[in-house]
Design an enzyme around this catalytic site. Structure first.
Site: not given
Ligand code: 13P
Length: 257
Positions: A13, A15, A99, A101, A171, A177, A217
């Site tokens: 991904n 991003k 996701h 985010e 996730e 991150g 991560s």
């Protein structure tokens, strides 16, 4: 049925990273490194602006291309949005949905994830649906409640035949991150719980066929241990997917895993 019968999928991904020339360079490097990989499905989910470049760079290779989101309506007055049909027409195969985010910064809800998943399936795309708990939710001991709720809502009204076209990415939000990976046991515990939840909704036979990834991560150093777990069928990789060598190491770990 067991892990050996499920498809291992390693998806990057990207991003909001990479211009078109940078995207082309990364994929050109990657495709040489992974050319002999046969047992792992390799996916690069890239920004909308890179899709055409990525599709051209990977044509005829074992790398599949995905988008990072799509809208739930077929067309219309939705400025700045991209429909599932637009992606499918280009030759895009996968799409990341829900996701954290998107949930955190763009007001994505389980209801809109559900609508987007249905729209993606109707267009013939393979959704990678992301679920995961916040650190606060884990600390409060409600991880399983949060995950069960997301699975039930995100897949509401989706038949077993369509569920089989979906990938689920676990996730944990606190691991994304942050450099703070879930331990392999934590990842296994929740991925197994996701499978058990799917088994209650769709039956064990269906649940056993669904690819469940871990994301957060994941990197060249920790991938092998994570994907060795029974219910971890691959990974959704952020930062480490931006480096061809690291991403390749993760893919090779899944080949063994
Ligand atoms: P990182 O691998 O950078 O933690 O990102 C994980 C992720 O969000 C993949 O979708």
């Amino acid at each position: 049925m067991n892990k050996a019968t499920r498809k291992a999928i390693i998806a990057g991904n990207w991003k909001m990273n990479k211009t078109r020339p940078e995207a082309k360079a990364l994929l050109e490097e990657l495709k040489g490194m992974v050319a002999d990989i046969k047992t792992v499905e390799i996916v690069a989910c890239v920004p909308f602006t890179n899709l055409e470049t990525a599709l051209a760079a990977t044509e005829g290779t074992n790398i599949k291309i995905g988008a990072e989101n799509c809208h739930f309506e077929k067309s219309g007055a939705f400025t700045g949005e991209i429909s599932a049909d637009m992606l499918a027409e280009m030759g895009v195969e996968y799409v990341v949905l829900g996701h954290s985010e998107r949930r955190q910064y763009f007001a994505e809800t389980d209801e809109t994830v559900n609508k987007r998943t249905k729209a993606a399936l109707a267009a013939g795309l393979k959704p990678i649906v992301c679920v995961g708990e916040l650190l606060w939710e884990r600390e409060c001991g409600i991880t399983e409640e949060v995950i069960a709720r997301q699975i039930k809502l995100d897949f509401f009204g989706i038949e077993a035949a369509d569920l089989k076209k979906c990938v689920i990415a676990y996730e944990p939000v606190w691991a994304i991150g942050t450099g703070k990976t879930a331990t392999a046991d934590q990842a296994e515990e929740v991925c197994a719980f996701i499978r058990a939840t799917l088994a209650k909704l769709y039956g064990a036979d269906v649940a056993e066929t669904i690819t469940i990834q871990y994301g957060g991560s994941m990197n060249a150093a920790n991938a092998a241990e994570l994907v060795s777990k029974t219910n971890v069928d691959g990974g959704l990789i952020g930062g480490a997917s931006l480096k061809a060598a690291d991403f390749t190491t993760i893919i090779k770990a899944a080949e063994v895993g």
